[in-house]
Design an enzyme around this catalytic site. Structure first.
Site, mmCIF file in Angstrom:
data_model
loop_
_atom_site.group_PDB
_atom_site.id
_atom_site.type_symbol
_atom_site.label_atom_id
_atom_site.label_comp_id
_atom_site.label_asym_id
_atom_site.label_seq_id
_atom_site.Cartn_x
_atom_site.Cartn_y
_atom_site.Cartn_z
ATOM 1 N N ASP A 1 -41.394 -19.665 -65.206
ATOM 2 C CA ASP A 1 -40.657 -20.911 -64.977
ATOM 3 C C ASP A 1 -41.471 -21.829 -64.069
ATOM 4 O OD1 ASP A 1 -37.309 -21.649 -65.145
ATOM 5 O OD2 ASP A 1 -38.591 -22.821 -63.788
ATOM 6 N N HIS B 1 -32.519 -19.602 -73.855
ATOM 7 C CA HIS B 1 -33.510 -18.954 -72.989
ATOM 8 C C HIS B 1 -32.806 -18.041 -72.003
ATOM 9 C CE1 HIS B 1 -32.445 -22.878 -71.278
ATOM 10 N NE2 HIS B 1 -32.610 -22.350 -70.079
ATOM 11 N N ASN C 1 -27.851 -19.708 -69.274
ATOM 12 C CA ASN C 1 -26.916 -20.800 -69.037
ATOM 13 C C ASN C 1 -26.523 -21.408 -70.379
ATOM 14 O OD1 ASN C 1 -27.179 -20.506 -66.234
ATOM 15 N ND2 ASN C 1 -28.988 -21.811 -66.185
ATOM 16 N N CYS D 1 -39.663 -25.652 -78.010
ATOM 17 C CA CYS D 1 -40.379 -25.576 -79.297
ATOM 18 C C CYS D 1 -41.801 -26.100 -79.130
ATOM 19 C CB CYS D 1 -39.631 -26.349 -80.382
ATOM 20 S SG CYS D 1 -38.187 -25.464 -81.034
HETATM 21 P P1 AMP Z 1 -31.703 -24.217 -67.757
HETATM 22 O O1 AMP Z 1 -31.282 -25.074 -66.611
HETATM 23 O O2 AMP Z 1 -30.986 -22.895 -67.835
HETATM 24 O O3 AMP Z 1 -31.701 -24.978 -69.071
HETATM 25 O O4 AMP Z 1 -33.198 -23.807 -67.457
HETATM 26 C C1 AMP Z 1 -34.308 -24.555 -67.837
HETATM 27 C C2 AMP Z 1 -35.469 -24.024 -67.052
HETATM 28 O O5 AMP Z 1 -36.670 -24.480 -67.658
HETATM 29 C C3 AMP Z 1 -35.504 -24.475 -65.593
HETATM 30 O O6 AMP Z 1 -35.472 -23.330 -64.735
HETATM 31 C C4 AMP Z 1 -36.826 -25.231 -65.494
HETATM 32 O O7 AMP Z 1 -37.464 -25.044 -64.259
HETATM 33 C C5 AMP Z 1 -37.617 -24.656 -66.653
HETATM 34 N N1 AMP Z 1 -38.657 -25.511 -67.192
HETATM 35 C C6 AMP Z 1 -38.532 -26.808 -67.576
HETATM 36 N N2 AMP Z 1 -39.689 -27.264 -68.081
HETATM 37 C C7 AMP Z 1 -40.576 -26.240 -68.013
HETATM 38 C C8 AMP Z 1 -41.948 -26.071 -68.369
HETATM 39 N N3 AMP Z 1 -42.658 -27.066 -68.920
HETATM 40 N N4 AMP Z 1 -42.528 -24.875 -68.145
HETATM 41 C C9 AMP Z 1 -41.833 -23.871 -67.590
HETATM 42 N N5 AMP Z 1 -40.533 -23.950 -67.253
HETATM 43 C C10 AMP Z 1 -39.909 -25.115 -67.444
#
Ligand code: AMP
Length: 118
Positions: free
Chosen positions: A28, A95, A82, A5
């Site tokens: 990502d 996401h 996930n 958000c």
């Molecule tokens: P999940 O583990 O499915 O919740 O994926 C979360 C994803 O968000 C991971 O692949 C992280 O690398 C990515 N992530 C976390 N913080 C950021 C950010 N500030 N900008 C871009 N990606 C992010």
């Protein structure tokens, strides 16, 4: 406010790839493939468990447009969401991971999975 958000609000910077009134796609921060994008709805939804059919329909159109824009629609890609602790969800804002840009492997999903696939 959750991390994604804050990205939607612009409070945390992101490398945006595509945006419309309902969704944002950005790269990502820790890519697992040459192309690793995240697609998030602008209206907060915790996970796939809570998403409704209208949002899923528009997510589908958005993702189809996105993969054409980054030119992985023909070569192929993977869409992953996930869900919860066992699913490995770290950010509690729905996401979709869009992974592509090279031949993807099939991962080791659990400790019991010694061959890399079930
Ligand atoms: P999940 O583990 O499915 O919740 O994926 C979360 C994803 O968000 C991971 O692949 C992280 O690398 C990515 N992530 C976390 N913080 C950021 C950010 N500030 N900008 C871009 N990606 C992010």
């Amino acid at each position: 406010m959750c991390l994604f958000c804050k990205i939607i609000e612009g409070d945390i910077p992101s490398n945006k790839e595509l945006e419309d009134e309902n969704f944002l796609a950005f790269h990502d921060i820790n890519p697992k493939a040459p192309v690793h994008l995240l697609v998030i709805p602008k209206n907060h939804v915790d996970s796939f468990n809570e998403v409704g059919p209208d949002m899923m329909a528009s997510a589908t159109s958005f993702i189809q447009k996105l993969v054409k824009k980054v030119n992985i629609d023909k070569s192929g890609y993977r869409v992953i969401t996930n869900i919860g602790d066992n699913g490995g969800q770290e950010v509690k804002h729905l996401h979709f991971h869009i992974l592509g840009g090279s031949k993807l492997k099939w991962g080791h999903f659990t400790d019991a999975d010694t061959k890399g696939s079930f």
